[in-house]
Design a protein around this motif. Structure first.
Motif, PDB file in Angstrom:
ATOM      1  N   ALA A  57      -6.517  -9.095  -0.357  1.00  0.00           N
ATOM      2  CA  ALA A  57      -5.445  -8.112  -0.515  1.00  0.00           C
ATOM      3  C   ALA A  57      -5.376  -7.600  -1.950  1.00  0.00           C
ATOM      4  O   ALA A  57      -5.304  -8.378  -2.898  1.00  0.00           O
ATOM      5  CB  ALA A  57      -4.106  -8.725  -0.106  1.00  0.00           C
ATOM      6  N   ALA A  58      -5.396  -6.271  -2.088  1.00  0.00           N
ATOM      7  CA  ALA A  58      -5.432  -5.634  -3.406  1.00  0.00           C
ATOM      8  C   ALA A  58      -4.134  -4.896  -3.688  1.00  0.00           C
ATOM      9  O   ALA A  58      -3.467  -4.399  -2.784  1.00  0.00           O
ATOM     10  CB  ALA A  58      -6.609  -4.671  -3.494  1.00  0.00           C
ATOM     11  N   THR A  59      -3.786  -4.813  -4.944  1.00  0.00           N
ATOM     12  CA  THR A  59      -2.633  -4.044  -5.416  1.00  0.00           C
ATOM     13  C   THR A  59      -3.124  -2.749  -6.049  1.00  0.00           C
ATOM     14  O   THR A  59      -4.321  -2.600  -6.354  1.00  0.00           O
ATOM     15  CB  THR A  59      -1.849  -4.841  -6.466  1.00  0.00           C
ATOM     16  OG1 THR A  59      -2.706  -5.033  -7.606  1.00  0.00           O
ATOM     17  CG2 THR A  59      -1.412  -6.198  -5.916  1.00  0.00           C
ATOM     18  N   PRO A  60      -2.235  -1.786  -6.297  1.00  0.00           N
ATOM     19  CA  PRO A  60      -2.649  -0.569  -7.006  1.00  0.00           C
ATOM     20  C   PRO A  60      -3.248  -0.856  -8.386  1.00  0.00           C
ATOM     21  O   PRO A  60      -4.114  -0.110  -8.851  1.00  0.00           O
ATOM     22  CB  PRO A  60      -1.351   0.230  -7.103  1.00  0.00           C
ATOM     23  CG  PRO A  60      -0.559  -0.196  -5.913  1.00  0.00           C
ATOM     24  CD  PRO A  60      -0.852  -1.664  -5.768  1.00  0.00           C
ATOM     25  N   THR A  61      -2.801  -1.928  -9.033  1.00  0.00           N
ATOM     26  CA  THR A  61      -3.381  -2.292 -10.336  1.00  0.00           C
ATOM     27  C   THR A  61      -4.855  -2.653 -10.178  1.00  0.00           C
ATOM     28  O   THR A  61      -5.714  -2.222 -10.972  1.00  0.00           O
ATOM     29  CB  THR A  61      -2.610  -3.472 -10.951  1.00  0.00           C
ATOM     30  OG1 THR A  61      -1.250  -3.084 -11.157  1.00  0.00           O
ATOM     31  CG2 THR A  61      -3.219  -3.888 -12.279  1.00  0.00           C
ATOM     32  N   ALA A  63      -5.194   0.004   5.653  1.00  0.00           N
ATOM     33  CA  ALA A  63      -3.842  -0.518   5.853  1.00  0.00           C
ATOM     34  C   ALA A  63      -3.666  -0.947   7.302  1.00  0.00           C
ATOM     35  O   ALA A  63      -4.122  -0.275   8.224  1.00  0.00           O
ATOM     36  CB  ALA A  63      -2.801   0.540   5.495  1.00  0.00           C
ATOM     37  N   GLY A  64      -2.967  -2.063   7.488  1.00  0.00           N
ATOM     38  CA  GLY A  64      -2.746  -2.602   8.822  1.00  0.00           C
ATOM     39  C   GLY A  64      -3.673  -3.767   9.100  1.00  0.00           C
ATOM     40  O   GLY A  64      -4.762  -3.876   8.520  1.00  0.00           O
ATOM     41  N   TYR A  65      -3.221  -4.632   9.983  1.00  0.00           N
ATOM     42  CA  TYR A  65      -3.997  -5.824  10.335  1.00  0.00           C
ATOM     43  C   TYR A  65      -4.221  -5.871  11.846  1.00  0.00           C
ATOM     44  O   TYR A  65      -3.520  -5.199  12.613  1.00  0.00           O
ATOM     45  CB  TYR A  65      -3.270  -7.092   9.867  1.00  0.00           C
ATOM     46  CG  TYR A  65      -3.426  -7.334   8.373  1.00  0.00           C
ATOM     47  CD1 TYR A  65      -4.107  -8.441   7.897  1.00  0.00           C
ATOM     48  CD2 TYR A  65      -2.926  -6.438   7.433  1.00  0.00           C
ATOM     49  CE1 TYR A  65      -4.270  -8.665   6.533  1.00  0.00           C
ATOM     50  CE2 TYR A  65      -3.085  -6.635   6.074  1.00  0.00           C
ATOM     51  CZ  TYR A  65      -3.761  -7.756   5.625  1.00  0.00           C
ATOM     52  OH  TYR A  65      -3.934  -7.967   4.285  1.00  0.00           O
ATOM     53  N   ALA A  66      -5.220  -6.629  12.251  1.00  0.00           N
ATOM     54  CA  ALA A  66      -5.557  -6.757  13.665  1.00  0.00           C
ATOM     55  C   ALA A  66      -5.950  -8.192  13.962  1.00  0.00           C
ATOM     56  O   ALA A  66      -6.367  -8.940  13.063  1.00  0.00           O
ATOM     57  CB  ALA A  66      -6.710  -5.817  14.022  1.00  0.00           C
ATOM     58  N   LYS A 120       1.934  -5.691   4.271  1.00  0.00           N
ATOM     59  CA  LYS A 120       3.324  -5.310   4.037  1.00  0.00           C
ATOM     60  C   LYS A 120       3.731  -4.200   4.992  1.00  0.00           C
ATOM     61  O   LYS A 120       2.905  -3.632   5.705  1.00  0.00           O
ATOM     62  CB  LYS A 120       3.512  -4.857   2.581  1.00  0.00           C
ATOM     63  CG  LYS A 120       3.335  -5.978   1.565  1.00  0.00           C
ATOM     64  CD  LYS A 120       3.648  -5.503   0.153  1.00  0.00           C
ATOM     65  CE  LYS A 120       3.607  -6.664  -0.834  1.00  0.00           C
ATOM     66  NZ  LYS A 120       3.942  -6.231  -2.219  1.00  0.00           N
ATOM     67  N   SER A 121       5.018  -3.874   4.997  1.00  0.00           N
ATOM     68  CA  SER A 121       5.531  -2.836   5.877  1.00  0.00           C
ATOM     69  C   SER A 121       5.007  -1.474   5.456  1.00  0.00           C
ATOM     70  O   SER A 121       4.578  -1.269   4.313  1.00  0.00           O
ATOM     71  CB  SER A 121       7.056  -2.830   5.855  1.00  0.00           C
ATOM     72  OG  SER A 121       7.528  -2.371   4.593  1.00  0.00           O
ATOM     73  N   ASP A 122       5.085  -0.521   6.386  1.00  0.00           N
ATOM     74  CA  ASP A 122       4.636   0.837   6.078  1.00  0.00           C
ATOM     75  C   ASP A 122       5.387   1.420   4.889  1.00  0.00           C
ATOM     76  O   ASP A 122       4.791   2.049   4.008  1.00  0.00           O
ATOM     77  CB  ASP A 122       4.846   1.741   7.296  1.00  0.00           C
ATOM     78  CG  ASP A 122       3.857   1.456   8.415  1.00  0.00           C
ATOM     79  OD1 ASP A 122       3.209   0.393   8.388  1.00  0.00           O
ATOM     80  OD2 ASP A 122       3.740   2.296   9.313  1.00  0.00           O
ATOM     81  N   SER A 123       6.682   1.231   4.871  1.00  0.00           N
ATOM     82  CA  SER A 123       7.479   1.817   3.787  1.00  0.00           C
ATOM     83  C   SER A 123       7.103   1.200   2.443  1.00  0.00           C
ATOM     84  O   SER A 123       7.028   1.914   1.430  1.00  0.00           O
ATOM     85  CB  SER A 123       8.969   1.627   4.057  1.00  0.00           C
ATOM     86  OG  SER A 123       9.302   0.251   4.152  1.00  0.00           O
ATOM     87  N   GLN A 124       6.842  -0.112   2.410  1.00  0.00           N
ATOM     88  CA  GLN A 124       6.429  -0.746   1.159  1.00  0.00           C
ATOM     89  C   GLN A 124       5.080  -0.222   0.694  1.00  0.00           C
ATOM     90  O   GLN A 124       4.884   0.051  -0.495  1.00  0.00           O
ATOM     91  CB  GLN A 124       6.373  -2.265   1.341  1.00  0.00           C
ATOM     92  CG  GLN A 124       7.720  -2.946   1.429  1.00  0.00           C
ATOM     93  CD  GLN A 124       7.576  -4.438   1.681  1.00  0.00           C
ATOM     94  OE1 GLN A 124       6.939  -4.872   2.640  1.00  0.00           O
ATOM     95  NE2 GLN A 124       8.165  -5.232   0.809  1.00  0.00           N
ATOM     96  N   LEU A 125       4.149  -0.064   1.626  1.00  0.00           N
ATOM     97  CA  LEU A 125       2.827   0.432   1.257  1.00  0.00           C
ATOM     98  C   LEU A 125       2.905   1.862   0.734  1.00  0.00           C
ATOM     99  O   LEU A 125       2.277   2.196  -0.279  1.00  0.00           O
ATOM    100  CB  LEU A 125       1.887   0.359   2.461  1.00  0.00           C
ATOM    101  CG  LEU A 125       1.465  -1.040   2.912  1.00  0.00           C
ATOM    102  CD1 LEU A 125       0.662  -0.966   4.202  1.00  0.00           C
ATOM    103  CD2 LEU A 125       0.660  -1.748   1.829  1.00  0.00           C
TER     104      LEU A 125
END
Length: 467
Positions: free
Chosen positions: A207-211, A260-263, A239-244
Motif C-alpha cells: 500500500a502506497a501513499t501520495p508521498t 484502487a479497491g480490493y478483491a 480505504k474508503s472512496d472518499s478518503q482515497l
C-alpha cells in the motif's frame, strides 16, 4: 604502421535497422518476501522458481497473481522490510473458557480463524485454522500439550491455554511487513544499476501513499532522462472512496498509476483466497496483453482467479473518474474486469490511459536508438541556407520512420496511404552554425470504443420506402 598502398576494410554497423530490445510484456515487481537476496534483481518465469527464491509474502503472491493473468517473465526485487507487520487483538466466540494468544511477526496480511473441532484442554482438544477468513481450512490438528503451535509459513505462533468447547472460534488479522521510502529507493537503485535490462513498467507491491507516489514519479522521470522509458503501478491503501479521493486529489503524474479497491483473489501459490489490491490484477493483465490493448477490453476475457470484488466500480462509481484504475462487473454478464488502465495524469494529458503511455514509451526507445545512428554523422548542407541538404534529410527521415513503423506495427492507427508515423527533419536549421539537427515525429494512436450506443427497433420490410 607505414602508409603503404593496400586495402582497408571498415565494417559498418547499424545499417540493418535492427530494433532495440523493447521490454514489452516484461515488468518488474518490488516487494516484501520472507527470504531471498535483498536489493538484487532476480528473473523469474514461473511460480516454482519464485517460491524457491522468495519463500512467502506479498512479493511472491503478487508474482503468482501476475502469472495467473498470463504475464511472462518478471524481474523481482525483494525490498528491505524495515517496517514490521502488525497483529490485531484476538476476538472469541463460543462457550469454552480457553484463551488463545498470538506472538511473532507476520509475513503477510492474514485473516486468521482458529476453529475448535474437539473439546478438551491441552493435548486433548483439536482445531483447524484458516488464513483467509474461513474460505479454506487446514486439516484437523491436536492442540499441543505444551500449548504452542507455529502457524506454518506465517511467522506467527499460537499459544493455547484453558478448556475449549467444540465450536469455539478465535479471530484476528495481520498486516504485512512494509518498507520505508529509503528502502524503496534502495531497491530502485539496484534495478537502475542493471542498465542492460529492458522492461515496460514497475509494480511496487504494498500500500502506497501520495508521498511514496511522488517519490516514484521522480524516479520514473530520472529514468526517462537517461532514455529508459518506463512507468509504475502502485497499490492504493485499503480505504474508503472518499478518503482515497481526498488523499490523492493533488497528486498528478503521467508515469504513475494507482489501483484502487480490493478483491478476493485465489492464490496460485497456496490455493487460499486472500483480500488483495486490484492493482495486482492490473499488473498481470497489462504484462500479458500487447502494449496498445486496453486492459479493460472485454473481448480478452475476465480476470483470472477473482472470487469476488470488495469494490465494484459499476456499483459504486467515482474512483475511475478520480483517475484510479478500478475493477468492475457488467450487468447480466459473468466475470470481473478492469474498468480501464488509468494513470494519475492531469486533465488534458495525452497519457490518461496506460496503453498510450506504453506505446509512446516504445516509440521513444526506438526513436532514441534510431537517432543515435546519426550522432556525429557527416551531413551535406544546402549552400543557400546552411541547413541539411534535401537528400540527406530524406535519408534521415526514412531511416527513423522505418525503425518506428516496424516497432509500432499494429500498435498505431495505420491506414492505406496514411502512415501512422510521420518524421520530419527541419531543413531551416543552420547545421553549420548550430550543429543541431531538429527532428519532429508525429504518431497517430489507436482510438478506443469506450461508449457503445445502439439504436434498435422492429422494422417492417414491406413498408420500407423503395426508390
Amino acid at each position: 604502421m607505414a602508409n603503404l598502398p593496400g586495402v582497408t576494410i571498415n565494417v559498418q554497423d547499424g545499417n540493418l535497422g535492427v530494433l532495440p530490445a523493447l521490454g514489452e510484456g516484461v515488468h518488474v515487481k518490488i516487494g516484501v518476501a520472507s527470504q531471498g537476496p535483498v536489493n538484487e534483481v532476480v528473473a523469474v518465469s514461473d511460480t516454482k522458481r519464485a517460491k524457491e527464491v522468495f519463500g512467502s509474502g506479498p512479493l511472491l503472491e503478487a508474482i503468482g497473481v501476475a502469472f495467473a493473468q498470463g504475464a511472462g517473465a518478471i524481474y523481482a526485487i525483494r525490498v528491505n522490510a524495515s517496517v514490521a507487520g502488525t497483529v490485531s487483538s484476538v476476538t472469541k466466540t463460543g462457550s469454552g473458557t480457553g484463551t488463545l494468544a498470538v506472538t511473532g511477526n507476520p509475513l503477510d496480511a492474514y485473516e486468521v480463524v482458529v476453529h475448535i473441532t474437539r473439546a478438551g484442554g491441552l493435548g486433548t482438544a483439536a482445531f483447524v485454522y484458516s488464513l483467509d477468513g474461513g474460505d479454506t481450512y487446514s486439516p484437523e490438528i491436536a492442540v499441543p500439550s505444551g500449548g504452542t503451535y507455529n502457524l506454518p509459513g506465517t511467522g506467527l505462533t499460537l499459544t493455547f491455554s484453558g478448556q475449549f468447547q467444540a465450536g469455539d472460534k478465535y479471530r484476528f488479522t495481520t498486516t504485512a511487513p512494509g518498507y520505508s521510502l529509503t528502502d524503496l529507493n534502495a531497491a530502485i537503485d539496484a534495478l537502475f544499476a542493471q542498465a542492460q535490462l529492458r522492461y515496460q513498467f514497475i509494480h511496487i507491491v504494498g500500500a502506497a501513499t501520495p508521498t511514496v507516489a511522488a517519490a516514484v514519479d521522480a524516479r520514473m522521470g530520472e529514468a526517462a532522462s537517461q532514455h529508459r522509458y518506463i512507468w509504475a503501478i502502485l497499490d492504493a491503501e485499503d480505504k474508503s472512496d472518499s478518503q482515497l479521493r481526498t488523499n490523492w486529489a493533488s497528486f498528478a503524474s503521467t508515469r504513475v498509476g494507482v489501483g484502487a479497491g480490493y478483491a478476493e483473489i485465489a492464490s496460485p501459490i497456496t490455493g487460499r483466497v486472500h483480500r488483495r489490491p486490484i492493482s495486482w490484477l492490473w499488473a498481470g493483465r497489462r504484462a500479458a496483453r500487447p502494449a496498445q490493448e486496453d486492459v479493460g477490453r472485454v473481448a480478452s476475457g475476465p480476470l483470472v482467479g477473482v472470487v469476488r470484488l470488495h469494490r465494484d466500480e459499476y456499483v459504486s462509481p467515482g474512483l475511475d473518474e478520480a483517475r484510479f484504475t478500478t475493477a468492475r462487473t457488467y450487468p447480466a454478464y459473468a466475470g470481473y474486469y478492469l474498468t480501464q488502465g488509468r494513470l494519475m495524469a492531469p486533465p488534458g494529458s495525452d497519457y490518461e490511459l496506460d496503453q498510450y503511455r506504453s506505446v509512446m514509451d516504445l516509440a521513444c526507445t526506438v526513436a532514441y536508438q534510431a537517432g543515435l545512428r546519426f550522432v556525429n554523422e557527416s551531413i551535406r548542407v544546402d549552400p543557400a541556407t546552411g541547413g541539411i541538404a534535401e537528400k540527406d534529410a530524406v535519408r534521415v527521415e526514412g531511416y527513423i520512420a522505418g525503425m518506428l513503423r516496424a516497432a509500432l506495427k499494429g500498435k498505431v492507427s495505420e491506414e492505406e496511404g496514411q502512415p501512422a508515423v510521420r518524421v520530419q527533419v527541419d531543413r531551416t536549421e543552420n547545421i553549420l552554425s548550430s550543429r543541431r539537427l531538429p527532428v519532429r515525429i508525429g504518431i497517430v494512436p489507436l482510438g478506443y470504443a469506450k461508449y457503445i450506443w445502439v439504436d434498435i427497433g422492429f422494422e417492417n420490410p414491406a413498408l420500407a420506402v423503395r426508390g
